[in-house]
Design an enzyme around this catalytic site. Structure first.
Site, PDB file in Angstrom:
ATOM      1  N   TYR A  42       3.355  18.974  37.590  1.00 58.61           N
ATOM      2  CA  TYR A  42       3.434  17.515  37.481  1.00 58.61           C
ATOM      3  C   TYR A  42       3.635  16.877  38.841  1.00 58.61           C
ATOM      4  O   TYR A  42       4.411  17.383  39.658  1.00 58.61           O
ATOM      5  CB  TYR A  42       4.635  17.193  36.581  1.00 58.61           C
ATOM      6  CG  TYR A  42       4.971  15.734  36.380  1.00 58.61           C
ATOM      7  CD1 TYR A  42       4.132  14.905  35.643  1.00 58.61           C
ATOM      8  CD2 TYR A  42       6.146  15.189  36.895  1.00 58.61           C
ATOM      9  CE1 TYR A  42       4.470  13.568  35.423  1.00 58.61           C
ATOM     10  CE2 TYR A  42       6.487  13.864  36.683  1.00 58.61           C
ATOM     11  CZ  TYR A  42       5.641  13.057  35.949  1.00 58.61           C
ATOM     12  OH  TYR A  42       5.965  11.746  35.723  1.00 58.61           O
ATOM     13  N   GLU A 187       9.815   7.601  26.561  1.00 58.74           N
ATOM     14  CA  GLU A 187      10.708   7.559  27.718  1.00 58.74           C
ATOM     15  C   GLU A 187      12.134   7.180  27.340  1.00 58.74           C
ATOM     16  O   GLU A 187      12.361   6.286  26.505  1.00 58.74           O
ATOM     17  CB  GLU A 187      10.157   6.581  28.760  1.00 58.74           C
ATOM     18  CG  GLU A 187      11.053   6.344  29.977  1.00 58.74           C
ATOM     19  CD  GLU A 187      11.282   7.572  30.862  1.00 58.74           C
ATOM     20  OE1 GLU A 187      11.510   8.678  30.325  1.00 58.74           O
ATOM     21  OE2 GLU A 187      11.243   7.436  32.100  1.00 58.74           O
ATOM     22  N   ASN A 209      10.901  13.813  28.444  1.00 64.55           N
ATOM     23  CA  ASN A 209      11.194  13.807  29.880  1.00 64.55           C
ATOM     24  C   ASN A 209      12.644  14.228  30.095  1.00 64.55           C
ATOM     25  O   ASN A 209      13.561  13.429  29.913  1.00 64.55           O
ATOM     26  CB  ASN A 209      10.942  12.386  30.408  1.00 64.55           C
ATOM     27  CG  ASN A 209      11.302  12.239  31.875  1.00 64.55           C
ATOM     28  OD1 ASN A 209      11.432  13.221  32.593  1.00 64.55           O
ATOM     29  ND2 ASN A 209      11.443  10.996  32.312  1.00 64.55           N
TER      30      ASN A 209
HETATM   31  C1  MIC Z   1       9.287  10.715  35.108  1.00 66.86           C
HETATM   32  C2  MIC Z   1       9.431   9.657  36.142  1.00 66.86           C
HETATM   33  O1  MIC Z   1       8.622   8.570  35.783  1.00 66.86           O
HETATM   34  C3  MIC Z   1       8.939  10.148  37.495  1.00 66.86           C
HETATM   35  O2  MIC Z   1       8.463   9.303  38.280  1.00 66.86           O
HETATM   36  O3  MIC Z   1       9.091  11.329  37.791  1.00 66.86           O
HETATM   37  C4  MIC Z   1      10.912   9.190  36.333  1.00 66.86           C
HETATM   38  C5  MIC Z   1      11.866  10.334  36.525  1.00 66.86           C
HETATM   39  C6  MIC Z   1      13.236   9.983  37.053  1.00 66.86           C
HETATM   40  O4  MIC Z   1      13.397   8.970  37.766  1.00 66.86           O
HETATM   41  O5  MIC Z   1      14.165  10.766  36.838  1.00 66.86           O
HETATM   42  C7  MIC Z   1      11.290   8.299  35.154  1.00 66.86           C
HETATM   43  O6  MIC Z   1      11.752   8.823  34.134  1.00 66.86           O
HETATM   44  O7  MIC Z   1      11.077   7.080  35.246  1.00 66.86           O
HETATM   45 MG    MG Z   2       7.552   7.674  37.225  1.00 65.33          MG
END
Ligand code: MIC
Ligand code: MG
Length: 295
Positions: A42, A187, A209
């Site tokens: 990712y 999210e 996530n």
């Molecule tokens: C998944 C995410 O969008 C990311 O940019 O990696 C972030 C991760 C984080 O800030 O811990 C998000 O969840 O917004």
């Molecule tokens: Mg992000």
């Protein structure tokens, strides 16, 4: 025919449940993730912002910033790469179309596009604002229509749980699937039951996530499996660890005037060469010199 990146991602999703996807902040980490046995990696938006640019995750970085990091990773690592495209680098459907086409061209396998306003925030921060369901549906349609590889895996992310609650978020997710999303990113879900409700309602793979120090508990693989989650994401775990390690080394060398106290925290030269295939490159270089000599 060569298997497309999207097809590889779909194969990984079929082979591993839930599919563990780890963030790789750069090409080197992509190789480390592959070596550790992951089937997909990712590229985090927050990671591009903080890691490549030293900026917060507030929608500051551009499509080109992301493409640069994608290309560096896909040049050396054949694992399918899922990419965070924030709100799609809009505002219009034409921008989103360009984003998806560029991603596929640069070798990405999957992406997620979210329903926050353009001036977005990290999903685990307060003060998030989301666009209307109609506008999000338009984003997803534009993205789905732009797929030059039908297997490219398009995930719609909703940030609505924190803003309008689970019920509304699920309705949005269903609308996104109808608009062409292949998967749903719920999210900042805060319990397993929420994942279960998404899974039952959307009937496509659901992503959890599992980012540290945020709103979602650090659910285990078994827990997520029991809720029917298809993809578990660790966007910034290695990045956070790497930053802490770097801070320790900088502090120690500054303090001690030498690095002997932190040597055991470092990857050795041999390990580095092994991870990036240094010796194989050197052998090719030697062979090249021999050829040149014979001429
Ligand atoms: C998944 C995410 O969008 C990311 O940019 O990696 C972030 C991760 C984080 O800030 O811990 C998000 O969840 O917004
Ligand atoms: Mg992000």
């Amino acid at each position: 025919m060569m298997t497309s990146a999207g097809a590889k991602f779909r194969a990984a999703l079929a082979a591993e449940q839930p599919l563990q996807v780890v963030g790789a902040i750069n090409a080197n980490h992509a190789l480390l993730a592959k070596r550790a046995g992951y089937k997909a990696i990712y590229l985090s938006g927050g990671g591009v912002a903080a890691g490549s640019l030293g900026l917060p995750d507030l929608g500051i970085n551009t499509l080109d910033d992301v493409l640069t990091d994608i290309r560096r990773i896909t040049d050396v690592c054949d694992l399918p790469l899922m990419v965070d495209i924030d709100t799609g680098f809009g505002p219009s459907a034409f921008n989103i179309e360009r984003t998806i086409k560029s991603l596929i061209k640069f070798g990405a396998a999957a992406c997620h596009i979210e329903d926050q306003v353009g001036a977005k925030r990290c999903g685990h921060r307060p003060g998030k604002e989301i666009v209307s369901t109609a506008e999000m549906v338009d984003r997803v349609k534009a993205a789905a229509d732009a797929k030059t590889d039908p297997d490219f895996f398009l995930i719609a992310r909703t940030d609505a749980i924190a803003v309008e609650g689970v019920e509304v978020a699920i309705e949005r997710a269903i609308a996104c699937v109808e608009a062409g999303a292949d998967g749903i990113f719920a999210e900042a879900a805060y319990d397993l039951d929420t994942y279960r409700r998404f899974v039952d309602a959307v009937k496509v793979p659901v992503l959890a996530n599992i980012t540290e120090f945020g709103k979602t508990p650090l659910f285990t693989r078994e827990e997520l499996a029991s809720a029917g989650v298809a993809i578990q994401l660790y966007p910034l775990s290695a990045f956070r660890a790497m930053n802490k390690a770097a801070e320790n080394v900088y502090t120690a060398i500054r303090r001690d005037g030498h690095q002997k106290n932190v040597l055991n925290t470092m990857q050795t030269r041999e390990e580095l060469y092994d991870r990036i295939g240094y010796h194989a490159f050197e052998e090719r270089l030697d062979a090249l010199f021999n050829t040149n000599k014979q001429k």
